[in-house]
Design a protein around this motif. Structure first.
Motif, PDB file in Angstrom:
ATOM      1  N   ARG A   1       5.931   8.847 -13.742  1.00  0.00           N
ATOM      2  CA  ARG A   1       4.940   7.903 -13.418  1.00  0.00           C
ATOM      3  C   ARG A   1       6.580   6.567 -13.865  1.00  0.00           C
ATOM      4  O   ARG A   1       7.347   6.862 -15.178  1.00  0.00           O
ATOM      5  N   PRO A   2       7.131   5.715 -12.702  1.00  0.00           N
ATOM      6  CA  PRO A   2       8.203   4.805 -13.663  1.00  0.00           C
ATOM      7  C   PRO A   2       7.870   4.028 -14.686  1.00  0.00           C
ATOM      8  O   PRO A   2       6.703   3.999 -15.041  1.00  0.00           O
ATOM      9  N   ASN A   3       8.967   3.469 -15.302  1.00  0.00           N
ATOM     10  CA  ASN A   3       9.050   2.402 -16.382  1.00  0.00           C
ATOM     11  C   ASN A   3       8.472   1.566 -16.561  1.00  0.00           C
ATOM     12  O   ASN A   3       8.082   0.335 -17.151  1.00  0.00           O
TER      13      ASN A   3
ATOM     14  N   THR B   1       1.105  -1.244  -0.236  1.00  0.00           N
ATOM     15  CA  THR B   1      -0.193   0.012  -0.188  1.00  0.00           C
ATOM     16  C   THR B   1       0.567   1.111   0.046  1.00  0.00           C
ATOM     17  O   THR B   1       0.575   1.636  -0.987  1.00  0.00           O
ATOM     18  N   GLN B   2       1.642   1.581   0.686  1.00  0.00           N
ATOM     19  CA  GLN B   2       2.563   2.462   0.700  1.00  0.00           C
ATOM     20  C   GLN B   2       3.589   2.710  -0.270  1.00  0.00           C
ATOM     21  O   GLN B   2       3.860   3.828  -1.035  1.00  0.00           O
TER      22      GLN B   2
ATOM     23  N   MET C   1       4.183   5.899  -5.966  1.00  0.00           N
ATOM     24  CA  MET C   1       3.819   5.912  -6.936  1.00  0.00           C
ATOM     25  C   MET C   1       3.102   6.499  -7.663  1.00  0.00           C
ATOM     26  O   MET C   1       3.402   6.990  -8.615  1.00  0.00           O
ATOM     27  N   GLU C   2       2.020   6.774  -6.571  1.00  0.00           N
ATOM     28  CA  GLU C   2       0.965   7.677  -6.959  1.00  0.00           C
ATOM     29  C   GLU C   2       1.203   8.999  -7.760  1.00  0.00           C
ATOM     30  O   GLU C   2       0.889   9.770  -8.356  1.00  0.00           O
ATOM     31  N   LYS C   3       1.921   9.406  -6.633  1.00  0.00           N
ATOM     32  CA  LYS C   3       2.884  10.876  -6.588  1.00  0.00           C
ATOM     33  C   LYS C   3       3.663  11.183  -7.674  1.00  0.00           C
ATOM     34  O   LYS C   3       4.065  12.699  -8.134  1.00  0.00           O
TER      35      LYS C   3
END
Length: 342
Positions: free
Chosen positions: A28-30, A16-17, A22-24
């Protein structure tokens, strides 16, 4: 599975953390690069629609051994201490059931279920990054590439990125003393450390060996010690990180595997690479020391192979080396996946 189960639960609590973090992120990561035991990262990768790449701190020989054991089930028809051959490998590898990792022990409650989940998770991963280098185990890298559809990247030895059980231990300590050779003994006996230190003092071991031995209680800079030109041999449990550090340093080993994949690793360094000496019982340790340290033809050949592997390992990490090329290949692959996703 008690402590292991608790550890897996702790792993799951991270999901969850990580996802909230990642949402922030912008951008975004690839991709996600995660340890093979972090099963929940597969769900996270699907949620964010990015590839997941597994990191394995072991090697391709271990991967191939587990692969053929799982699909052949050859170990099921033999006794606990009976040798059997692992089929379909580049070399003739023999093991006993007692030497196999926990995943192949049906008596361990919950292990079979977890292993099934692990295999399913790995099959869904985009690829795997391995802490090894191609020249060390080329045949096993090639075979594992076939299994994983060429999505295997060997990027080690990663240790080169950082250049800057009491009675049994006691009996083993007597072997280097009897060898009459200088040695370093690093004592890391956990909760039994006080018992070992008491034995060293009461039995006069420290006093008898003080002119040619260095006793270290606790942590020691292993890679730094192995890299010293005076070191001619090393006793190891065959953990993969230690094996790689010894390869990088060009030091012959005496192997003493205890559990899990350490028996696989011993087969690689003793039987395939022939840079190590194995011993089974503590009384054979002295003989193993003499074999590693001997000045005869076999000893010289063993040290020569160890030094050659050290040079190859260092070249693999340099620009243009196999591990450097694999890292570049991995980055380009992820870039291409990102373009397709956009």
């Amino acid at each position: 599975m008690g402590q292991t189960g608790a550890l897996m639960q702790a792993y799951r609590s991270l999901q969850t953390q990580v996802e909230q973090h990642m949402e922030k992120l912008n951008p975004r990561p690839n991709c996600i690069l995660a340890d093979t035991f972090l099963l929940w990262t597969g769900e996270t990768a699907k949620k964010f629609q990015i590839p997941r790449i597994i990191f394995d701190g072991m090697n391709c020989l271990t991967r191939m051994c587990n692969h053929v054991l799982y699909f052949s089930m050859v170990y099921e028809s033999v006794g606990e201490s009976e040798l059997f051959v692992l089929p379909g490998l580049p070399d003739h590898i023999e093991l006993t059931r007692s030497q196999l990792p926990f995943a192949f022990n049906p008596r361990l409650k919950g292990m079979s279920d977890f292993n099934e989940k692990l295999l399913a998770s790995e099959s869904e991963a985009y690829g795997i990054v391995v802490n090894s280098f191609e020249e060390l185990e080329q045949g096993y890298v090639d075979e594992y590439q076939k299994v994983k559809g060429d999505k295997v990247w060997c990027i080690g030895p990663l240790s080169l990125c950082h250049k800057d059980e009491s009675e049994k231990v006691q009996s083993l300590a007597l072997a280097p003393e009897s060898s009459k050779r200088p040695f370093i003994w690093v004592v890391r006996a956990g909760h039994k450390i006080e018992k070992i230190e008491k034995w060293i003092d009461e039995q006069g071991f420290g006093e008898r060996t003080k002119d040619r031995a260095l006793l270290i209680c606790g942590w020691a800079p292993q890679l730094l010690v192995l890299s010293h030109p005076a070191v001619r041999g090393f006793l190891t449990h065959c953990g993969w990180n230690s094996n790689l550090e010894e390869v990088c340093a060009g030091v012959p080993m005496v192997t003493w595997p205890q559990f899990q994949e350490q028996f696989y690793n011993e087969k690689l360094v003793v039987q395939v690479l022939r840079t190590r000496v194995s011993f089974v019982k503590s009384e054979a340790f002295l003989k193993a020391i003499e074999m590693v340290m001997e000045e005869g033809k076999e000893g010289k050949e063993r040290r020569k192979r160890a030094k050659e592997l050290s040079k190859i390992a260092n070249r693999a990490m340099e620009e243009g080396g196999s591990s450097h090329r694999n890292m570049t290949r991995l980055i380009e692959d992820i870039k291409n996946q990102a373009k397709i996703g956009n």
